[in-house]
Design a protein around this motif. Structure first.
Motif, PDB file in Angstrom:
ATOM      1  N   SER A 198      -2.021   1.404   5.239  1.00  0.00           N
ATOM      2  CA  SER A 198      -1.939  -0.248   5.610  1.00  0.00           C
ATOM      3  C   SER A 198      -2.646  -1.227   4.996  1.00  0.00           C
ATOM      4  CB  SER A 198      -2.176  -0.417   7.125  1.00  0.00           C
ATOM      5  OG  SER A 198      -2.217  -1.668   7.520  1.00  0.00           O
ATOM      6  N   ALA A 199      -2.195  -2.454   4.608  1.00  0.00           N
ATOM      7  CA  ALA A 199      -3.284  -3.428   3.870  1.00  0.00           C
ATOM      8  C   ALA A 199      -2.773  -4.850   4.559  1.00  0.00           C
ATOM      9  CB  ALA A 199      -2.773  -3.450   2.323  1.00  0.00           C
ATOM     10  N   SER A 256      -7.729  -2.751   3.773  1.00  0.00           N
ATOM     11  CA  SER A 256      -6.992  -1.524   3.665  1.00  0.00           C
ATOM     12  C   SER A 256      -7.392  -0.495   4.664  1.00  0.00           C
ATOM     13  CB  SER A 256      -6.689  -1.274   2.043  1.00  0.00           C
ATOM     14  OG  SER A 256      -8.065  -0.866   1.611  1.00  0.00           O
ATOM     15  N   SER A 260       0.884  -1.212  -0.116  1.00  0.00           N
ATOM     16  CA  SER A 260      -0.047  -0.042   0.082  1.00  0.00           C
ATOM     17  C   SER A 260       1.086   1.105  -0.120  1.00  0.00           C
ATOM     18  CB  SER A 260      -0.858  -0.040   1.372  1.00  0.00           C
ATOM     19  OG  SER A 260       0.031   0.391   2.414  1.00  0.00           O
ATOM     20  N   ILE A 269      -3.344   0.160  -3.461  1.00  0.00           N
ATOM     21  CA  ILE A 269      -2.670  -0.683  -3.381  1.00  0.00           C
ATOM     22  C   ILE A 269      -2.521  -1.989  -4.222  1.00  0.00           C
ATOM     23  CG2 ILE A 269      -3.463  -3.006  -1.724  1.00  0.00           C
ATOM     24  CD1 ILE A 269      -5.766  -0.810  -1.255  1.00  0.00           C
ATOM     25  N   SER A 305     -13.799  -2.768  -4.314  1.00  0.00           N
ATOM     26  CA  SER A 305     -14.032  -3.439  -2.798  1.00  0.00           C
ATOM     27  C   SER A 305     -15.466  -3.689  -2.435  1.00  0.00           C
ATOM     28  CB  SER A 305     -13.589  -2.015  -1.922  1.00  0.00           C
ATOM     29  OG  SER A 305     -14.619  -0.983  -1.955  1.00  0.00           O
ATOM     30  N   SER A 360      -6.946   3.813   5.330  1.00  0.00           N
ATOM     31  CA  SER A 360      -6.322   4.920   4.777  1.00  0.00           C
ATOM     32  C   SER A 360      -6.624   6.158   5.361  1.00  0.00           C
ATOM     33  CB  SER A 360      -7.330   5.106   3.320  1.00  0.00           C
ATOM     34  OG  SER A 360      -7.135   6.252   2.786  1.00  0.00           O
ATOM     35  N   HIS A 394      -9.507   4.423  -2.466  1.00  0.00           N
ATOM     36  CA  HIS A 394      -9.056   5.428  -1.488  1.00  0.00           C
ATOM     37  C   HIS A 394      -8.791   6.740  -2.111  1.00  0.00           C
ATOM     38  CE1 HIS A 394      -9.476   2.678   2.111  1.00  0.00           C
ATOM     39  NE2 HIS A 394      -8.605   1.835   1.446  1.00  0.00           N
ATOM     40  N   VAL A 448      -2.835   5.156   1.506  1.00  0.00           N
ATOM     41  CA  VAL A 448      -3.411   3.920   2.096  1.00  0.00           C
ATOM     42  C   VAL A 448      -2.019   3.501   2.919  1.00  0.00           C
ATOM     43  CG1 VAL A 448      -3.985   1.688   1.541  1.00  0.00           C
ATOM     44  CG2 VAL A 448      -4.518   3.336   0.012  1.00  0.00           C
TER      45      VAL A 448
END
Length: 318
Positions: A155-156, A168, A126, A132, A185, A170, A149, A153
């Motif tokens: 974290s994934a 994920s 990400s 991502i 998504s 954001s 997003h 981002v």
């Protein structure tokens, strides 16, 4: 307990899924704003009173924000780099033969990388470019880019049981759930009123996810009914940078924060804060729990220190 001093500011720490005594640390010069990076592979000593030792390290021209061990090759590491690249390293080879590959597709800093724990052939990254990307080790280009997003981002994370599902987190204050077989998504959780810096799945209940935010809280959600969190954990004094569910106990998780603390939580009880560790003297930004050793923790921070300790002990104790 063992400590290691890094030349740069710590950003991420991860235990090896293959070796009990091995962990890796991602670091960045000048707090990750400008400068070089270094990836350290460390070994735990035979006695707790001895220091951590370095097995090998790899230098980069830009800071490293995150790393992931391969789940299929015991010597492979993947680094998320500030120049937008994703680098693959083989720790069994000398630095002169590394990185094995540098994947350059993200247009801004790569902030997280997570290896698929069930399929074991793919990983996701990400980035601050709001996307991502899905990769496999055998392809020089990404398989797919996920772009919904509206902001960075941070974290994934893969679902621990469903090979095609990931989440994920954001700066647009949402967590999105994705299925790589679907065009977009599958779920949007308006998790916090401020930026969400991290998310992680429960290892024992594949419907439970935790989010960590600039609002200083951790929230735990059940994706089957996400109108309200099933738990809100307050106790950090500043933004919560990382949250990680225990691989050994369903109700336990660990977090680290810009308040310089590492906290252990039981999200199913009213007094959720189990333990607070105040061993760092700068922002605590990386934390992990060993998959192989129950209760073994590691943390790193901007104080350039890496600590490894057993839950219930003092990380600063000799």
């Amino acid at each position: 307990m063992p400590v290691f001093k890094t030349p740069f500011n710590g950003y991420s720490v991860k235990f090896s899924p293959f070796y009990e005594s091995r962990l890796a640390v991602a670091t960045s010069q000048n707090f990750g704003i400008l400068g070089n990076g270094r990836l350290h592979v460390l070994s735990l000593p035979p006695t707790p009173s001895s220091p951590l030792t370095e097995l090998i390290s790899f230098d980069t021209a830009d800071g490293i924000y995150d790393l992931a061990w391969s789940e299929s090759h015991d010597s492979l590491l993947i680094a998320a780099v500030a120049d937008g690249s994703v680098k693959l390293y083989d720790t069994a080879l000398p630095p002169t033969q590394n990185p094995l590959r540098s994947l350059q597709e993200h247009t801004r800093e790569v902030h997280s990388v997570d290896y698929n724990p069930t399929r074991r052939d793919s990983f996701i990254t990400s980035s601050w470019d709001d996307t991502i990307k899905l990769w496999t080790l055998d392809r020089p280009a990404s398989i797919r880019t996920f772009k919904e997003h509206a902001y960075c981002v941070y974290s994934a994370a893969w679902n621990p049981r469903h090979t095609d599902v990931f989440a994920s987190a954001s700066g647009d204050c949402t967590v999105r759930i994705w299925d790589v077989r679907e065009p977009g998504s599958t779920m949007i959780i308006p998790g916090h009123d401020f930026e969400i810096l991290c998310c992680d799945w429960n290892k024992y209940d594949d419907c439970i996810i935790a989010t960590a935010s600039v609002d200083k809280s951790i929230r735990v959600w059940d994706v089957r009914s996400f109108r309200a969190p099933i738990s809100v954990l307050n106790g950090h004094g500043y933004a919560v940078k990382k949250v990680k569910f225990s691989p050994h106990h369903r109700n336990f998780m660990v977090s680290c924060s810009y308040d310089m603390s590492v906290c252990m939580w039981d999200f199913m009880v009213e007094d959720a804060l189990v333990e607070r560790y105040d061993h760092h003297t700068e922002f605590a930004v990386g934390v992990d729990m060993s998959v192989l050793v129950d209760g073994l923790l590691a943390s790193t921070g901007w104080d350039e220190l890496v600590y490894v300790w057993q839950h219930g002990t003092d990380p600063k104790a000799p």
